[in-house]
Design a protein around this motif. Structure first.
Motif, short mmCIF file in Angstrom:
data_model
loop_
_atom_site.label_atom_id
_atom_site.label_comp_id
_atom_site.label_asym_id
_atom_site.label_seq_id
_atom_site.Cartn_x
_atom_site.Cartn_y
_atom_site.Cartn_z
N PRO A 135 0.82 -1.22 0.00
CA PRO A 135 0.00 0.00 0.00
C PRO A 135 0.85 1.27 0.00
O PRO A 135 0.45 2.29 -0.56
CB PRO A 135 -0.81 -0.10 1.29
CG PRO A 135 -0.78 -1.54 1.66
CD PRO A 135 0.50 -2.08 1.11
N GLN A 136 2.04 1.24 0.60
CA GLN A 136 2.91 2.41 0.63
C GLN A 136 3.35 2.78 -0.79
O GLN A 136 3.39 3.94 -1.15
CB GLN A 136 4.13 2.15 1.52
CG GLN A 136 5.08 3.32 1.63
CD GLN A 136 4.43 4.55 2.25
OE1 GLN A 136 3.55 4.43 3.09
NE2 GLN A 136 4.85 5.72 1.83
N ASN B 83 1.69 2.17 -3.47
CA ASN B 83 0.49 2.71 -4.12
C ASN B 83 0.28 4.17 -3.70
O ASN B 83 -0.08 5.01 -4.52
CB ASN B 83 -0.72 1.86 -3.77
CG ASN B 83 -1.93 2.22 -4.58
OD1 ASN B 83 -1.81 2.75 -5.68
ND2 ASN B 83 -3.10 1.94 -4.05
N LYS B 84 0.50 4.46 -2.44
CA LYS B 84 0.33 5.83 -1.94
C LYS B 84 1.35 6.76 -2.59
O LYS B 84 1.01 7.87 -3.00
CB LYS B 84 0.49 5.85 -0.41
CG LYS B 84 0.24 7.19 0.21
CD LYS B 84 0.39 7.12 1.73
CE LYS B 84 0.21 8.49 2.34
NZ LYS B 84 0.41 8.47 3.78
N ASN B 85 2.60 6.32 -2.70
CA ASN B 85 3.64 7.14 -3.33
C ASN B 85 3.30 7.41 -4.80
O ASN B 85 3.48 8.52 -5.29
CB ASN B 85 5.00 6.46 -3.23
CG ASN B 85 5.51 6.39 -1.81
OD1 ASN B 85 5.04 7.11 -0.94
ND2 ASN B 85 6.46 5.52 -1.58
N TYR C 151 0.30 7.46 -6.11
CA TYR C 151 -0.84 8.37 -6.14
C TYR C 151 -0.40 9.81 -5.92
O TYR C 151 -0.85 10.72 -6.62
CB TYR C 151 -1.84 7.94 -5.05
CG TYR C 151 -3.08 8.77 -5.00
CD1 TYR C 151 -4.07 8.63 -5.98
CD2 TYR C 151 -3.30 9.68 -3.98
CE1 TYR C 151 -5.21 9.39 -5.93
CE2 TYR C 151 -4.44 10.45 -3.92
CZ TYR C 151 -5.40 10.30 -4.90
OH TYR C 151 -6.54 11.05 -4.85
N GLU C 152 0.52 10.02 -4.98
CA GLU C 152 1.03 11.38 -4.72
C GLU C 152 1.80 11.91 -5.93
O GLU C 152 1.68 13.09 -6.30
CB GLU C 152 1.93 11.37 -3.48
CG GLU C 152 1.17 11.17 -2.19
CD GLU C 152 2.09 10.99 -0.99
OE1 GLU C 152 3.33 10.99 -1.16
OE2 GLU C 152 1.56 10.85 0.13
#
Length: 95
Positions: A57-58, A60-62, A64-65
């Motif tokens: 998930p990390q 994926n978050k990076n 997305y940002e």
């Protein structure tokens, strides 16, 4: 001596008749090979594609940002280009 000649003749006869009926020397069930192969362990047969086992998930978050940052930068450039396009269309209309 006669036994070796008979064995040789039988070998030749069998050698000529078997390949005529078969499609090569051997047959392999490729589905079984795919199922047993280690790299096919993460293949989804119903979807027809590989899936990732190491999904984080990390990450994926990076991603997305980073996409949001790129979208904001492109909005600024797009606004500038839209203003230029509008002014060029107005100049063309004045001609």
């Amino acid at each position: 001596m006669k036994i070796t000649i008979k064995a040789f003749l039988i070998l030749i006869i069998v050698g000529f008749t078997v390949p005529a009926s078969a499609q090569g020397w051997a047959s392999v069930d490729t589905r079984l090979l795919m199922v047993l192969h280690p790299q096919m362990g993460n293949y989804d047969y119903s979807a027809g594609r590989f899936f990732r086992q190491s999904f984080s998930p990390q990450r994926n978050k990076n991603l997305y940002e980073e996409l949001n940052k790129a979208a904001k930068e492109s909005e600024k450039k797009l606004a500038s280009l839209t203003r230029k396009e509008t002014s060029l269309i107005e100049k063309r209309a004045d001609l």
